[in-house]
Design a protein around this motif. Structure first.
Motif, PDB file in Angstrom:
ATOM      1  N   ALA A  96      72.263  34.948 -28.285  1.00 53.47           N
ATOM      2  CA  ALA A  96      72.776  35.563 -27.211  1.00 53.47           C
ATOM      3  C   ALA A  96      71.816  35.280 -25.913  1.00 53.47           C
ATOM      4  O   ALA A  96      72.232  35.014 -24.745  1.00 53.47           O
ATOM      5  CB  ALA A  96      72.963  36.909 -27.372  1.00 53.47           C
ATOM      6  N   THR A  97      70.738  35.751 -26.035  1.00 59.60           N
ATOM      7  CA  THR A  97      69.670  35.626 -24.832  1.00 59.60           C
ATOM      8  C   THR A  97      69.968  34.045 -24.180  1.00 59.60           C
ATOM      9  O   THR A  97      69.773  33.808 -22.934  1.00 59.60           O
ATOM     10  CB  THR A  97      68.387  35.648 -25.127  1.00 59.60           C
ATOM     11  N   LEU A 100      73.176  33.194 -22.623  1.00 58.91           N
ATOM     12  CA  LEU A 100      73.389  34.117 -21.113  1.00 58.91           C
ATOM     13  C   LEU A 100      72.432  33.435 -20.205  1.00 58.91           C
ATOM     14  O   LEU A 100      72.955  33.278 -19.038  1.00 58.91           O
ATOM     15  CB  LEU A 100      73.204  35.469 -21.660  1.00 58.91           C
ATOM     16  N   ARG A 101      71.256  33.002 -20.590  1.00 59.31           N
ATOM     17  CA  ARG A 101      70.272  32.522 -19.558  1.00 59.31           C
ATOM     18  C   ARG A 101      71.040  31.052 -19.331  1.00 59.31           C
ATOM     19  O   ARG A 101      70.933  31.050 -18.035  1.00 59.31           O
ATOM     20  CB  ARG A 101      69.063  32.315 -20.180  1.00 59.31           C
ATOM     21  N   ALA A 103      74.292  30.459 -18.934  1.00 61.17           N
ATOM     22  CA  ALA A 103      75.315  30.726 -18.063  1.00 61.17           C
ATOM     23  C   ALA A 103      74.713  31.124 -16.589  1.00 61.17           C
ATOM     24  O   ALA A 103      75.218  30.585 -15.591  1.00 61.17           O
ATOM     25  CB  ALA A 103      76.185  31.756 -18.511  1.00 61.17           C
ATOM     26  N   LEU A 104      73.599  31.851 -16.631  1.00 63.46           N
ATOM     27  CA  LEU A 104      72.901  32.043 -15.320  1.00 63.46           C
ATOM     28  C   LEU A 104      72.275  30.833 -14.302  1.00 63.46           C
ATOM     29  O   LEU A 104      72.092  31.117 -13.410  1.00 63.46           O
ATOM     30  CB  LEU A 104      72.061  33.612 -15.505  1.00 63.46           C
ATOM     31  N   THR A 105      71.737  30.021 -15.345  1.00 64.82           N
ATOM     32  CA  THR A 105      70.701  29.175 -14.709  1.00 64.82           C
ATOM     33  C   THR A 105      71.704  27.764 -14.506  1.00 64.82           C
ATOM     34  O   THR A 105      71.615  27.142 -13.555  1.00 64.82           O
ATOM     35  CB  THR A 105      69.826  28.363 -15.642  1.00 64.82           C
ATOM     36  N   SER A 108      75.965  29.444 -13.036  1.00 63.74           N
ATOM     37  CA  SER A 108      76.079  30.028 -11.800  1.00 63.74           C
ATOM     38  C   SER A 108      75.442  29.211 -10.892  1.00 63.74           C
ATOM     39  O   SER A 108      74.446  28.665 -11.261  1.00 63.74           O
ATOM     40  CB  SER A 108      75.338  31.532 -11.910  1.00 63.74           C
ATOM     41  N   ALA A 109      75.872  29.320  -9.441  1.00 63.13           N
ATOM     42  CA  ALA A 109      74.995  28.695  -8.467  1.00 63.13           C
ATOM     43  C   ALA A 109      75.701  29.104  -7.152  1.00 63.13           C
ATOM     44  O   ALA A 109      76.675  29.651  -7.054  1.00 63.13           O
ATOM     45  CB  ALA A 109      75.441  27.338  -8.791  1.00 63.13           C
ATOM     46  N   GLN A 115      82.240  31.482 -10.411  1.00 59.09           N
ATOM     47  CA  GLN A 115      80.915  32.091 -11.197  1.00 59.09           C
ATOM     48  C   GLN A 115      81.425  32.570 -12.547  1.00 59.09           C
ATOM     49  O   GLN A 115      82.605  32.609 -12.916  1.00 59.09           O
ATOM     50  CB  GLN A 115      80.554  33.190 -10.368  1.00 59.09           C
ATOM     51  N   PRO A 116      80.386  32.228 -13.324  1.00 58.49           N
ATOM     52  CA  PRO A 116      80.716  32.704 -14.735  1.00 58.49           C
ATOM     53  C   PRO A 116      80.701  34.300 -14.695  1.00 58.49           C
ATOM     54  O   PRO A 116      79.890  34.861 -14.120  1.00 58.49           O
ATOM     55  CB  PRO A 116      79.665  32.121 -15.455  1.00 58.49           C
ATOM     56  N   ARG A 117      81.734  34.916 -15.718  1.00 63.47           N
ATOM     57  CA  ARG A 117      81.692  36.258 -15.714  1.00 63.47           C
ATOM     58  C   ARG A 117      81.881  36.420 -17.063  1.00 63.47           C
ATOM     59  O   ARG A 117      82.545  36.003 -17.923  1.00 63.47           O
ATOM     60  CB  ARG A 117      82.912  36.863 -14.877  1.00 63.47           C
ATOM     61  N   LEU A 118      81.283  37.633 -17.556  1.00 63.25           N
ATOM     62  CA  LEU A 118      81.420  38.238 -18.966  1.00 63.25           C
ATOM     63  C   LEU A 118      81.974  39.412 -18.918  1.00 63.25           C
ATOM     64  O   LEU A 118      81.905  40.415 -18.273  1.00 63.25           O
ATOM     65  CB  LEU A 118      79.986  38.483 -19.479  1.00 63.25           C
ATOM     66  N   LEU A 123      82.860  35.060 -22.156  1.00 62.54           N
ATOM     67  CA  LEU A 123      82.090  34.349 -20.841  1.00 62.54           C
ATOM     68  C   LEU A 123      83.322  33.196 -20.457  1.00 62.54           C
ATOM     69  O   LEU A 123      83.796  32.426 -20.982  1.00 62.54           O
ATOM     70  CB  LEU A 123      80.964  33.664 -21.242  1.00 62.54           C
TER      71      LEU A 123
ATOM     72  N   ASP B 293      68.718  40.368 -22.996  1.00 67.85           N
ATOM     73  CA  ASP B 293      70.197  40.561 -23.228  1.00 67.85           C
ATOM     74  C   ASP B 293      71.058  41.346 -22.270  1.00 67.85           C
ATOM     75  O   ASP B 293      72.076  41.107 -21.865  1.00 67.85           O
ATOM     76  CB  ASP B 293      70.516  40.908 -24.839  1.00 67.85           C
ATOM     77  N   LEU B 300      75.757  39.149 -15.423  1.00 67.11           N
ATOM     78  CA  LEU B 300      77.182  38.244 -15.457  1.00 67.11           C
ATOM     79  C   LEU B 300      78.402  39.311 -15.580  1.00 67.11           C
ATOM     80  O   LEU B 300      79.407  38.656 -15.647  1.00 67.11           O
ATOM     81  CB  LEU B 300      77.252  37.735 -16.808  1.00 67.11           C
ATOM     82  N   ASP B 310      72.855  34.430 -10.048  1.00 69.60           N
ATOM     83  CA  ASP B 310      71.874  33.263 -10.618  1.00 69.60           C
ATOM     84  C   ASP B 310      70.409  33.471 -11.142  1.00 69.60           C
ATOM     85  O   ASP B 310      69.941  34.294 -10.631  1.00 69.60           O
ATOM     86  CB  ASP B 310      72.435  31.887 -10.119  1.00 69.60           C
ATOM     87  N   LEU B 311      70.130  32.600 -12.127  1.00 71.58           N
ATOM     88  CA  LEU B 311      68.467  32.532 -12.081  1.00 71.58           C
ATOM     89  C   LEU B 311      68.030  31.017 -11.592  1.00 71.58           C
ATOM     90  O   LEU B 311      68.595  30.132 -11.889  1.00 71.58           O
ATOM     91  CB  LEU B 311      68.409  32.632 -13.714  1.00 71.58           C
TER      92      LEU B 311
END
Lengths: 385, 377
Positions: A96-97, A100-101, A103-105, A108-109, A115-118, A123, B293, B300, B310-311
């Motif tokens: 999971a971690t 999700l990371r 998706a965020l790195t 997403s931008a 954007q990705p949404r959960l 997702l 998490d 998100l 974002d990261l």
């Protein structure tokens, strides 16, 4: 032992037959938007991008179209248009971690409208805005980029992070004969890459590395309907080994590593990643006469001819082969041109380098003259790979 | 010459040299007294109000009082007195080639930096003007900063370099600077521009110099100094949105189509990445080692739309992307301005939440002092 020739069997990946874009529809959409006919502008934009879909009234209900393994859904909601495509569903035991990371790195931008949404463990890539803020050019950007991103992250997320698929379009399985041929193409291709990489190191030529990297990636893209984790890994590596701004040593290492990884891909995994997909929106760039001129004509062709005249057949042939594959793998063409490009490759399949160089040089010259832009080559900043 | 241990330039942070921000770029400037800053004319033009950044990253407005387009000098009046050390102006005597030169400024937008070299020529003639020539490194952003001698006296004002050559930089000689400052002390009009031909100070838009009769429209876009600069629609939109978010647009300007500022503790940056997207982004916090998490799930969550997180490495950013077509839809500006206003306030609120509830650390650009006071409140 030096490699004597390359094989170019007919592609298993189905060639897309797409009508050229009707830019008048796009302009009409802009006119409608500026006249305040907001929903009509959205419909006209959809007609421009998705001409094969029958006209659809979003006011009557949502629309779903398929782009590779992505299902893209459009719906009206309180005066807004929402575009979304599910990527994956979380499940017990998944990383999971990490996902999700990722998706965020990576999903997403800044600089992108979706954007990705959960939501409830699913997702998705999502975009939504008021109709009054949906200029057709903005909607076109969303509808071209969001489905592509979704398609590119299909099975790969499942295979790498152990998550479940969510609302994905399954691939149509290859027939047994197709599969057997695909596996053979794959095996022979990476074996040839490995041997030519050795040749590249012996020659220590950046130009040779350029051709080799381009051919290594585009031969697979052209010939095989590859998806999922293997395609993602190959594309990621190709971004590095075809990057002409990157240090040649790093590119060489990236290609070598990629070749090793690809040769280690198991048959089962490769089977999972092979399959036919359909695309509502042309996923390839539209080929243009000026692109033909710049890749198959002008200074580029002249240099290739000079290499051949100097007896450097392998370099000349590999450059030309890489250019043909680049044009076929990344671009859609009118049927006549598409057939001619494919036929040229078929003609030189298994032939000695000297013949490949001579045949493709003449053919390229003829194609550029017949179908290229009248302005001649080099005006487009696109060197093919 | 002083030893290293006692060198007068050992502690540059307390010196009254500051960075100047406008809608076209950044430059350097130095105090001539507690409320006036001297810089280059080309750093501030065509603006009448610019931002000057203090060491603690707060910015104050500098109102342009006097410019000399030909000699490339300008004086700003600061909105409040500042406590940086005012450097003395040298008398310009005894300057000679090979004498050490120390240049203070903000090269390529970096924090206050010192570069060193020697005087290559005391009175180099270039384009019919004299300059002090040096081999010390000069980069974009250094313009308007002081050139100092070993005794920390200003011997010239950095103005330009030859791009076609290496180590050939120029400073405006101190005698011209002194003359400009002394004339300013006698100035009674709120704003004036020097005639490029006769040096007469002109305080209104005129075609011909009242003193020498020179045709001013042929010089340095003279009339532009008396008119508000014409802003791009994108700038108009962003600055309206900032004003309605209670952010002073002048203080937020950070070069062409770039803005940067803090709201409470949160840093916010606005820029165009291409011809299609206007990005608003707040690099607000850094991820913790535990509880990721839950944090990632929050970031998100669909509840944040139309904003997204974002990261970048371990830095969490809150983002808003505006398509350029939206900027050219004036009927929708009120709605978009509200979207920007909410973004600004969300950035300030969420960085506190991320730190307090999810164990994040402040980002490098977070105003931690402000964060403490918000926590206290």
């Amino acid at each position: 032992m030096a490699i004597a020739s390359l094989q170019f069997p007919p592609p298993i990946r189905r060639r897309l037959t797409v009508a050229p874009r009707d830019y008048e529809r796009r302009d009409r959409a802009v006119e409608l938007f500026e006249a305040g006919e907001l929903l009509a502008a959205v419909h006209e934009t959809l007609g421009y991008l998705l001409p094969a879909l029958s006209p659809h009234d979003l006011a009557q209900g949502p629309l779903c179209f398929v782009q590779g393994t992505a299902r893209v859904r459009l719906r009206l909601e309180d005066g807004r248009l929402v575009v979304s495509s599910a990527l994956m569903a979380m499940r017990e035991g998944a990383q999971a971690t990490a996902v999700l990371r990722y998706a965020l790195t990576r999903l997403s931008a800044t600089g992108q409208l979706f954007q990705p949404r959960l939501q409830e463990g699913v997702l998705s890539l999502e975009f939504g805005d008021r109709l009054s803020l949906l200029h057709p050019l903005k909607l076109i950007e969303v509808l071209q980029r969001l489905p592509t991103e979704s398609d590119n992250h299909d099975g790969w997320l499942q295979q790498r992070f152990g998550v479940d698929a969510a609302d994905r379009e399954p691939l149509a399985a290859l027939e047994e004969a197709e599969l057997a041929l695909a596996l053979e193409i794959w095996r022979a291709h990476w074996e040839a890459v490995d041997r030519l990489l050795l040749e590249s190191r012996r020659r220590r030529s950046v130009r040779f590395l350029d051709s080799l990297g381009s051919w290594a990636a585009n031969q697979v893209r052209y010939a095989l309907p590859l998806h999922g984790s293997v395609r993602a890994t190959l594309n990621e590596a190709a971004d590095e080994f075809t990057d002409k701004d990157e240090n040649p040593n790093r590119r060489d290492t990236a290609l070598s590593r990629c070749c090793r990884e690809m040769r280690q891909v198991g048959e089962e995994e490769l089977r999972r990643c092979l399959g036919h997909a359909s695309y509502a929106i042309n996923p390839l760039h539209e080929g243009t006469p000026s692109l033909l001129s710049s890749v198959l004509g002008g200074q580029r062709l002249q240099t290739s001819g000079e290499l051949r005249a100097a007896g450097r057949y392998l370099e000349s042939a590999l450059e030309l082969v890489a250019d043909y594959l680049y044009l076929l793998a990344d671009h859609s063409w009118p049927e006549t041109i598409d057939h001619k490009l494919q036929a040229a490759l078929a003609e030189v399949s298994g032939r000695p380098w000297r013949e490949v160089a001579a045949t493709l040089w003449s053919h390229a010259n003829q194609i550029a003259r017949q179908f290229g832009s009248s302005a001649g080559g080099d005006e487009e900043d696109n060197d093919g790979n | 010459m002083a030893t290293d241990a006692t060198h007068p330039l050992e502690d540059i942070e307390r010196l009254g040299v500051y960075q100047v921000y406008t809608g076209t770029g950044t430059g350097s400037g130095f105090l001539i007294d507690a409320t006036h800053l001297l810089t280059n004319c080309h750093v501030v033009q065509p603006y009448r109000e610019v931002a000057v950044e203090m060491r603690d990253k707060t910015r104050i407005v500098g109102r342009v009082r006097r410019v000399h387009p030909h000699r490339d000098l300008a004086i700003l009046e600061l909105a409040r007195p500042v406590d940086g050390e005012v450097l003395a102006l040298s008398d310009g005597a005894h300057l000679k080639p090979k004498q050490p030169v120390h240049i203070l400024g903000f090269p390529v937008g970096l924090p206050l930096s010192l570069t060193e070299g020697v005087i290559s020529h005391v009175r180099q003639l270039l384009d019919e003007q004299f300059f002090l020539q040096t081999d010390a490194a000069i980069n974009p952003g250094n313009s308007g900063g002081p050139m100092l001698d070993d005794q920390r006296r200003i011997i010239a004002v950095t103005t330009c370099k030859l791009n076609a050559a290496e180590s050939v930089g120029f400073g405006i000689p101190i005698a011209d600077v002194r003359q400009f400052v002394e004339a300013f002390h006698a100035q009674v009009v709120p704003f004036g521009v020097h005639c490029p031909t006769c040096d007469e100070l002109i305080d209104r838009a005129v075609r011909y110099c009242p003193s020498c009769g020179a045709d001013l429209e042929t010089h340095h876009d003279f009339g532009d100094y008396f008119e508000a600069p014409e802003l791009h629609p994108l700038t108009v939109f962003v600055e309206r949105a900032l004003a309605e978010s209670e952010i002073d647009p002048v203080l937020a300007r950070h070069g062409s189509h770039n803005w940067s500022f803090h709201v409470g503790s949160a840093p916010i940056k606005i820029w165009c990445c291409c011809s299609e997207h206007l990005n608003f982004s707040s690099p607000m916090a850094q991820t913790p080692n535990k509880g990721l998490d839950e944090l990632f799930g929050f970031l998100l969550s669909a509840e944040h739309a139309p904003y997204g997180f974002d990261l970048v490495g371990s830095t969490v950013r809150l983002n808003l992307v505006v398509h350029i077509s939206d900027v050219f839809a004036p009927d929708e500006h009120a709605h978009l301005v509200e979207r920007v206003r909410k973004f600004v306030h969300k950035a300030d609120a969420v960085d506190n939440l991320l730190i307090q509830q999810y164990g994040c650390q402040p980002a490098p650009e977070t105003q931690t002092e402000q964060l403490k006071s918000e926590h206290g409140a």
